[in-house]
Motif scaffolding. Sequence first.
Motif, short mmCIF file in Angstrom:
data_model
loop_
_atom_site.label_atom_id
_atom_site.label_comp_id
_atom_site.label_asym_id
_atom_site.label_seq_id
_atom_site.Cartn_x
_atom_site.Cartn_y
_atom_site.Cartn_z
N ARG A 1 35.75 39.91 21.65
CA ARG A 1 35.88 41.20 22.35
C ARG A 1 34.51 41.77 22.69
O ARG A 1 34.31 42.30 23.79
CB ARG A 1 36.66 42.18 21.49
N ILE A 2 33.57 41.66 21.78
CA ILE A 2 32.21 42.15 22.03
C ILE A 2 31.59 41.39 23.19
O ILE A 2 30.95 41.98 24.06
CB ILE A 2 31.35 42.06 20.75
N PHE A 3 31.79 40.07 23.23
CA PHE A 3 31.26 39.28 24.34
C PHE A 3 31.83 39.76 25.67
O PHE A 3 31.09 39.96 26.64
CB PHE A 3 31.57 37.79 24.14
N VAL A 4 33.13 39.96 25.74
CA VAL A 4 33.77 40.40 26.98
C VAL A 4 33.32 41.80 27.34
O VAL A 4 33.00 42.09 28.51
CB VAL A 4 35.31 40.31 26.88
N LEU A 5 33.25 42.69 26.36
CA LEU A 5 32.77 44.05 26.63
C LEU A 5 31.34 44.03 27.13
O LEU A 5 30.98 44.81 28.02
CB LEU A 5 32.88 44.91 25.36
N ASN A 6 30.53 43.15 26.59
CA ASN A 6 29.15 43.04 27.04
C ASN A 6 29.09 42.61 28.50
O ASN A 6 28.25 43.11 29.26
CB ASN A 6 28.40 42.04 26.15
N GLN A 7 29.98 41.72 28.92
CA GLN A 7 30.02 41.32 30.33
C GLN A 7 30.40 42.50 31.22
O GLN A 7 29.82 42.70 32.29
CB GLN A 7 31.01 40.16 30.53
N LEU A 8 31.35 43.29 30.76
CA LEU A 8 31.73 44.50 31.51
C LEU A 8 30.57 45.48 31.62
O LEU A 8 30.31 46.05 32.68
CB LEU A 8 32.93 45.17 30.85
N LEU A 9 29.88 45.68 30.52
CA LEU A 9 28.75 46.60 30.53
C LEU A 9 27.64 46.12 31.46
O LEU A 9 27.00 46.93 32.14
CB LEU A 9 28.20 46.80 29.11
N LYS A 10 27.43 44.82 31.52
CA LYS A 10 26.41 44.28 32.44
C LYS A 10 26.75 44.60 33.89
O LYS A 10 25.88 44.91 34.69
CB LYS A 10 26.28 42.77 32.26
N ILE A 11 28.02 44.52 34.24
CA ILE A 11 28.44 44.85 35.61
C ILE A 11 28.15 46.32 35.89
O ILE A 11 27.60 46.67 36.94
CB ILE A 11 29.94 44.55 35.81
N HIS A 12 28.52 47.19 34.97
CA HIS A 12 28.27 48.62 35.15
C HIS A 12 26.78 48.91 35.24
O HIS A 12 26.34 49.71 36.07
CB HIS A 12 28.89 49.42 34.00
N GLU A 13 25.99 48.26 34.41
CA GLU A 13 24.55 48.53 34.40
C GLU A 13 23.88 47.97 35.65
O GLU A 13 22.92 48.56 36.14
CB GLU A 13 23.93 47.98 33.12
#
Length: 87
Positions: A48-60
């Motif tokens: 879940r942390i890996f997937v959330l990190n991918q989402l955060l990268k898109i937002h950033e």
Amino acid sequence: MNYDDVYKLHLQLLSIYEKNERYSSSHQQQINYYKKQFFMFAEDNVQRIFVLNQLLKIHEKTREVLVDSCADRYFSKEVSVEDISSV
């Protein structure tokens, strides 16, 4: 900091990003893809942390463009003000 704390921190940051911004279709497609991964396939907090990190990268990535354009506009106004004052 353990995985639960990191997971909660990622969720908080993601919720803040999503409250404040709507994204273009290409970014929204990526976000939807990773959300699907998050809800359907992530089995433990590490995944879940890996997937959330991918989402955060898109937002950033989107924020980076916004910050750059704001800086460009700021400095272009500063130059135009200097040009006017020298006349």
